[in-house]
Scaffold this motif. Structure first.
Motif, PDB file in Angstrom:
ATOM      1  N   ASP A 110      -1.609  66.296  15.830  1.00  0.00           N
ATOM      2  CA  ASP A 110      -2.344  65.573  16.865  1.00  0.00           C
ATOM      3  C   ASP A 110      -3.167  64.412  16.329  1.00  0.00           C
ATOM      4  N   ASP A 156       3.529  58.884  16.997  1.00  0.00           N
ATOM      5  CA  ASP A 156       4.894  59.327  17.307  1.00  0.00           C
ATOM      6  C   ASP A 156       5.806  59.400  16.085  1.00  0.00           C
ATOM      7  N   ASP A 177       8.375  75.881  22.634  1.00  0.00           N
ATOM      8  CA  ASP A 177       7.090  75.291  23.036  1.00  0.00           C
ATOM      9  C   ASP A 177       6.453  74.528  21.881  1.00  0.00           C
ATOM     10  N   ASN A 181       5.830  70.443  21.841  1.00  0.00           N
ATOM     11  CA  ASN A 181       4.485  69.932  21.581  1.00  0.00           C
ATOM     12  C   ASN A 181       4.475  68.957  20.406  1.00  0.00           C
ATOM     13  N   GLY A 184       5.881  65.727  21.404  1.00  0.00           N
ATOM     14  CA  GLY A 184       5.146  65.049  22.470  1.00  0.00           C
ATOM     15  C   GLY A 184       5.828  65.095  23.814  1.00  0.00           C
ATOM     16  N   GLU A 185       6.698  66.088  24.024  1.00  0.00           N
ATOM     17  CA  GLU A 185       7.396  66.234  25.305  1.00  0.00           C
ATOM     18  C   GLU A 185       6.519  67.084  26.217  1.00  0.00           C
ATOM     19  N   LYS A 186       5.816  66.450  27.152  1.00  0.00           N
ATOM     20  CA  LYS A 186       4.820  67.146  27.962  1.00  0.00           C
ATOM     21  C   LYS A 186       5.289  67.438  29.383  1.00  0.00           C
ATOM     22  N   SER A 187       5.929  66.477  30.028  1.00  0.00           N
ATOM     23  CA  SER A 187       6.304  66.632  31.435  1.00  0.00           C
ATOM     24  C   SER A 187       7.522  67.538  31.589  1.00  0.00           C
ATOM     25  N   ARG A 188       7.784  67.954  32.829  1.00  0.00           N
ATOM     26  CA  ARG A 188       8.937  68.801  33.113  1.00  0.00           C
ATOM     27  C   ARG A 188      10.241  68.078  32.800  1.00  0.00           C
ATOM     28  N   GLU A 190      10.717  65.684  30.638  1.00  0.00           N
ATOM     29  CA  GLU A 190      10.883  65.536  29.187  1.00  0.00           C
ATOM     30  C   GLU A 190      11.347  66.843  28.552  1.00  0.00           C
ATOM     31  N   THR A 191      10.751  67.971  28.980  1.00  0.00           N
ATOM     32  CA  THR A 191      11.166  69.251  28.419  1.00  0.00           C
ATOM     33  C   THR A 191      12.584  69.614  28.853  1.00  0.00           C
TER      34      THR A 191
END
Length: 210
Positions: A110, A156, A177, A181, A184-188, A190-191
């Motif tokens: 992070d 990145d 998960d 993380n 940096g794939e946070k949204s639905r 992106e995952t």
């Protein structure tokens, strides 16, 4: 090949900006307290002088805070060696960890150079991070663990080892998960795309092996 510099923290004591400033302010306040409570000396110009010292200390702290808003934290240690990710192994300095010897991988990434980290805290030193507050932990099949701290230049940078990390997940060495993380794939969406990418990658590996 993307490499990440290994950070080794120094054991030396450093007089930081906040330690110096707060020590001076506390010293002035302590002198005033001792004089009034224990020496029973009435208020005079010395009290006012100590008071002005304390006020000047607070003003100096504010100026120092503003001055350091665009400054980067000092390392207080050294960068020595690199971490590199290959398809079947991870190299840390002179140590090579084969994937089959690793049970699980945990990564914290992070932090990066230039990240604003000390704005709202009482830290009076540089407000921008030096990017070394990142770590990787290997939980080995031998029931031992190894932890290393490393530097990130850009937020990145782990995208540059995306394929290697996906391989590790397929091999069962890093949880989904955790992988999402780190990348940096946070949204639905992106995952979901990451899951599809993993499925396609797994099919390709299966085809090659067969």
């Amino acid at each position: 090949m993307q490499k990440f510099s290994i950070y080794i923290k120094s054991n030396k004591f450093y007089w930081t900006a906040e330690i110096k400033t707060y020590s001076f302010i506390l010293f002035c306040c302590a002198l005033m307290l001792v004089k009034q409570k224990f020496l029973n000396i009435e208020e005079n110009y010395i009290d006012k002088l100590f008071g002005w010292f304390a006020v000047c200390g607070f003003i100096f702290a504010l100026i120092l805070k503003l001055y350091n808003l665009n400054k980067i934290e000092p390392l207080r240690g050294k960068l020595e060696g690199f971490i590199s990710f290959e398809k079947e192994s991870i190299t840390v300095g002179k140590e090579i960890y084969q994937i089959e010897t690793i049970r699980n991988i945990k990564i914290s990434n992070d932090d990066y150079i230039g990240k604003l980290v000390n704005f709202t805290k009482g830290n009076l030193g540089p407000a921008l991070s030096n990017g070394i507050n990142n770590s990787i932990i290997f939980f080995l099949e031998s029931n031992q663990s190894r932890k290393y701290q490393f530097e990130l230049i850009h937020s990145d940078d782990f995208q540059k080892v995306r394929h290697e990390l996906i391989n590790y997940h397929i091999y069962g060495k890093i949880e989904f998960d955790e992988l999402a993380n780190v990348l940096g794939e946070k949204s639905r969406s992106e995952t979901a795309e990451l899951k599809l990418e993993i499925e396609n990658k797994a099919k390709s590996l299966t085809a090659v092996l067969s």
